[in-house]
Scaffold this active site. Structure first.
Site, mmCIF file in Angstrom:
data_model
loop_
_atom_site.group_PDB
_atom_site.id
_atom_site.type_symbol
_atom_site.label_atom_id
_atom_site.label_comp_id
_atom_site.label_asym_id
_atom_site.label_seq_id
_atom_site.Cartn_x
_atom_site.Cartn_y
_atom_site.Cartn_z
ATOM 1 N N TRP A 325 -0.208 13.691 -18.817
ATOM 2 C CA TRP A 325 -0.173 14.431 -17.552
ATOM 3 C C TRP A 325 0.882 13.837 -16.624
ATOM 4 C CZ3 TRP A 325 -0.890 12.849 -12.519
ATOM 5 C CH2 TRP A 325 -1.078 13.835 -11.555
ATOM 6 N N HIS A 326 1.068 12.521 -16.700
ATOM 7 C CA HIS A 326 1.988 11.865 -15.781
ATOM 8 C C HIS A 326 3.455 12.155 -16.092
ATOM 9 C CE1 HIS A 326 -1.570 9.523 -14.614
ATOM 10 N NE2 HIS A 326 -0.906 9.241 -13.515
ATOM 11 N N GLY A 327 3.776 12.463 -17.325
ATOM 12 C CA GLY A 327 5.184 12.726 -17.597
ATOM 13 C C GLY A 327 5.456 12.982 -19.060
#
Length: 477
Positions: A325-327
């Site tokens: 989700w973060h990258g």
């Protein structure tokens, strides 16, 4: 539009004045003002992406109404999947398209085959991961009959685009924030003062702590082969305080500003670096995301109700998905997997719920055991942060290898004493205020002159130690 910009310091008083000039009894007018203001706030970066927020809002609003009109399970499930596919489809295209294409090409190359697929020059819309999850929470909660679908389209659009938390959270649940847009809001002086106090502390975290730590973290990470292990360890510590000051600072500002308008957002950080184990850390770090994944992914997968294999599987899924989700980078996936490995021993020994109380409650200092636990947890967190910060997996591995070498015991080559003193001041303030929602919440015990002197000190420090202005880290997510 950055919170720490001249534009925002002009924008906020204008919106605040107009909002309360309208009056709390004219709810729809206030909601319309919030929606328009939020679109101006977001469009300040790139007005073209306003269409994404608008489209996402209209899709989920329409699906919510449709869910409220049917009891047929197959139709309700179809409507839910339309919302999931549309929202995650946009998120997947803008955030992950190039990652999947490049990974596919690398996979074929590894086996000696050439694959010709072009990547795209895609601009990632600011905050898309946050408002996507926020709108999804509405559809899922309506589907699960935890929330009645709203018929107020303006209120719903205000909920999706609410400018204080639009681009970096907290990720609000529809069950908490959406009903507040249908209630009469009256100005509360004490809430407004408390909001300003929390926003002030958030600005201090961002401007003084995060931006100054970022300067040295960037120097050390970008030139890690030139420094010894002790300096690299300090660089990782600088990044740990950079990301915490940056992200929790944004949350404090968002929550504080929301109180000025009569809204209560959920807490997003609870002094995570004072955690005694990694399970406690994840109950205190980015709470809105952790609980989102728990409620909408972990529990539907079976949570901890199944056997040992299911517990391990679900734990790895939740952490790896959280990392992704973060990258769109393997570094984030490894960061998530590493945290899953940290968490696993606690889960297998049923000790993941041991430290639920306040550390050193009622005491000025922790015990030796608590200090050792906090230090070890912080060290594990720092190691994981190296993968989070590194440009690539090879960069992270090289950084770790050079850090934990014999040079770890050498003299530190970069030692900015003023910044380290500010970090110690920051940690001390957080420690003393750890029983509150935020560090300087409980300052009413001070006499008025002392209290105002403290506020002035924070402002002076912000002007005296203003780091190079940078976007909030989580804008890229």
């Amino acid at each position: 539009m950055l919170f720490n910009s001249i534009e925002f310091f002009l924008f906020l008083p204008i919106v605040f004045g107009l909002y309360w000039l309208i009056g709390g009894k004219r709810i729809k007018s206030q909601n319309l003002l919030i929606t328009v203001s939020s679109y101006v706030f977001y469009g300040w970066w790139d007005w073209r992406f306003l269409s994404l927020i608008l489209f996402s809002s209209l899709v989920d609003y329409t699906i919510g109404l449709a869910l409220g009109k049917t009891e047929k399970p197959s139709k309700r499930k179809l409507l839910l999947w339309i919302s999931i596919c549309v929202n995650l489809g946009f998120l997947g295209f803008f955030k992950y398209y190039n990652f999947f294409v490049e990974s596919l090409i690398d996979s074929f190359t590894f086996f000696g085959a050439e694959l010709s697929i072009n990547t795209l020059n895609i601009i990632l819309p600011v905050g898309i991961s946050f408002y996507t999850f926020q709108t999804l929470s509405y559809t899922i909660d309506v589907y699960n009959e935890k929330l009645e679908p709203t018929k107020d389209i303006v209120g719903f659009m205000a909920f999706v685009s609410f400018f204080p938390q639009l681009v970096a959270g907290p990720i609000e649940r529809a069950t908490n924030l959406l009903p507040q847009f249908s209630k009469e809001r009256t100005f509360n002086y004490s809430n407004a003062v408390d909001g300003l106090r929390q926003a002030l502390w958030g600005l201090f975290k961002k401007i003084v702590i995060a931006d100054n730590c970022a300067k040295y973290a960037n120097i050390i990470f970008n030139n890690h082969t030139e420094y010894n292990g002790s300096t690299l360890l300090l660089g990782a510590i600088f990044f740990a305080f950079q990301i915490y000051g940056d992200f929790s600072g944004y949350s404090d500002i968002a929550i504080g500003i929301s109180r000025l308008f009569g809204f209560d957002l959920k807490r997003n950080f609870a002094f995570p670096y004072f955690s005694r184990d990694i399970a406690e850390f994840w109950r205190r770090w980015h709470i809105s995301l952790s609980t989102w994944f728990r409620d909408y992914l972990y529990i539907p997968l079976g949570g901890s109700r199944g056997g040992l294999k299911m517990k391990i599987r679900n734990t790895f899924i939740i952490f790896v998905v959280s990392g992704f989700w973060h990258g769109a980078n393997w570094t984030f996936i490894i960061w998530g997997a590493l945290n899953a490995l940290y968490f696993l021993p606690l889960l297998l020994t049923n000790k993941n719920r041991v430290n639920t109380d306040l550390v050193a409650q009622g005491k000025y200092f922790p015990s030796f055991k608590e200090l050792a636990q906090m230090s070890f947890t912080f060290l594990l967190t720092i190691i994981a942060w190296i993968f989070f910060r590194a440009d690539s997996v090879s960069h992270a591995i090289s950084y770790l290898k050079n850090t934990f070498s014999f040079s770890l015991f050498s003299e530190i080559e970069i030692f900015p004493i003023p910044i380290l003193i500010l970090v110690l001041f920051f940690v001390g303030t957080e420690w003393l205020g750890r029983s509150g929602e935020y560090a300087i919440e409980n300052v009413d015990f001070m006499s008025k002159p002392v209290r105002w002197g403290y506020y002035i000190l924070l402002i002076v420090l912000m002007f005296s130690f203003t780091g190079e202005k940078q976007q909030f880290i989580y804008f890229q997510f």
